[in-house]
Design an enzyme around this catalytic site. Structure first.
Site, PDB file in Angstrom:
ATOM      1  CB  SER A 155      28.728  35.889  53.180  1.00  0.00           C
ATOM      2  OG  SER A 155      28.260  37.213  52.987  1.00  0.00           O
ATOM      3  CG  ASP A 166      30.286  40.732  46.101  1.00  0.00           C
ATOM      4  OD1 ASP A 166      30.255  41.612  46.976  1.00  0.00           O
ATOM      5  OD2 ASP A 166      30.522  39.531  46.349  1.00  0.00           O
ATOM      6  CG  HIS A 170      31.169  39.096  49.793  1.00  0.00           C
ATOM      7  ND1 HIS A 170      29.926  39.385  49.269  1.00  0.00           N
ATOM      8  CD2 HIS A 170      30.946  38.377  50.918  1.00  0.00           C
ATOM      9  CE1 HIS A 170      28.983  38.851  50.039  1.00  0.00           C
ATOM     10  NE2 HIS A 170      29.582  38.241  51.056  1.00  0.00           N
TER      11      HIS A 170
END
Length: 335
Positions: free
Chosen positions: A64, A305, A308
């Protein structure tokens, strides 16, 4: 800020698009960098990149964070396209789709920028018969994912792997390593990663042409969880500036050494595979993660998160470096 955010990327596929984290809470130095990118096409000339890629394909394959870089490049390239309706997912898939693959077509240039979700690069499936009961699935370290058939013929290929190669994403989930049709219950994760890259190397040297394909393997993208890990309450929401003290940086991850060793094995004769090491420069950007600004609908108590990246952000720099490297290689598709 809004100039850089593409409407086709707003949604749960790109949690940071339109987020407050992208706007007024960013320090002046950061806003100035984005403004400079917009005003100075010499840093990244989107129109030139599109023209050089006319009738071609750019492929990102990996986890990702690879999607993060793919999204970034889409945002950067769409600046040069006046009619945004000429940019579309060619199979009609919603951009928010998280699994499988996505292919964005730039119609005016007859070119695509594609993303394939293959966190391990190799295949994952049912374990062979008579495997121990604790084996839920097997990661076939000697067999590349079947998506690899779709990568053939791409002009630029950017691979990445590493974030899923850990105990939590493998053996602790019941995912053990399979080689030669047999599950190896004692194989170390890093050894499995090393063997998977040998499978990748074999596929590349067998199916790609060094005269036609520009091949990159991006290094490990650092995470910045403080006071814990992603699943133990780690956070990064209070960080608002890049790291200024090199003494606080993490050491080079072992993943990078494994990748670098394999890439070096591939550079002989006419072969030239590029190891794109973005780890150190990204390590400085501990302020660049979504943190609590997750996808719409994410539970308020969901983990932060810190792996990312916000867009605009660090992946834009990765793509600037990709573009610069391609310029040095005199990259241009054949019409």
């Amino acid at each position: 800020m809004e100039e850089k955010t593409s409407s086709f990327l707003i949604g749960d596929g790109n949690p940071m698009a339109g987020s407050d984290r992208l706007n007024l809470d960013k320090p002046v130095y950061y806003r100035d960098k984005i403004r400079a990118m917009i005003l100075n096409p010499d840093i990244f000339n989107a129109r030139d990149f599109l023209e050089r890629s006319r009738n071609g394909r750019i492929v990102f394959a990996g986890d990702s964070v690879g999607r993060n870089q793919w999204e970034s490049l889409l945002c950067m390239l769409e600046k040069a396209v006046a009619n945004k309706s000429n940019i579309y997912e060619e199979h009609g898939n919603p951009i928010t789709k998280h699994k499988g693959y996505l292919s964005m077509r730039f119609h005016e240039y007859n070119m695509t920028v594609e993303y394939y979700r293959v966190p391990f690069l190799v295949s994952i499936g049912r374990p062979p018969p008579k495997s121990p009961p604790e084996v839920v699935k097997s990661i076939r370290v000697d067999e590349l994912h079947w998506y690899a058939e779709k990568w053939k013929g791409a002009n630029v290929l950017v691979f990445n792997a590493g974030h899923w190669w850990n105990q939590y994403k493998t053996v602790k989930m019941g995912y053990y390593f399979e080689e030669g049709g047999k599950v190896n219950m004692t194989m170390d994760v890093m050894e499995a990663f090393r063997r998977s890259l040998q499978a990748w190397k074999l596929w590349v040297t067998t199916n790609l042409d060094p005269e036609k394909n520009h091949i990159f393997f991006r290094s490990y993208s650092p995470a910045h969880y403080g006071n814990g890990t992603w699943n133990t309450g780690g956070s990064c929401d209070t960080v608002s500036e890049p790291e200024q003290d090199n003494a606080h940086l993490e050491p080079e991850p072992l993943n990078n050494q494994v990748i670098s060793d394999v890439v070096k094995q591939m550079n002989y004769g006419t072969w030239k595979v590029h190891f794109s090491n973005i780890t150190y420069l990204s390590e400085l950007r501990k302020d660049g993660h979504p943190s609590i600004h997750r996808e719409p609908g994410t539970p308020i108590d969901a983990p932060q998160d810190c792996s990312h990246w916000c867009l605009p952000g660090a992946p834009d720099t990765w793509n600037e470096l990709l573009y610069a490297q391609l310029l040095l290689m005199e990259y241009r598709t054949k019409l």
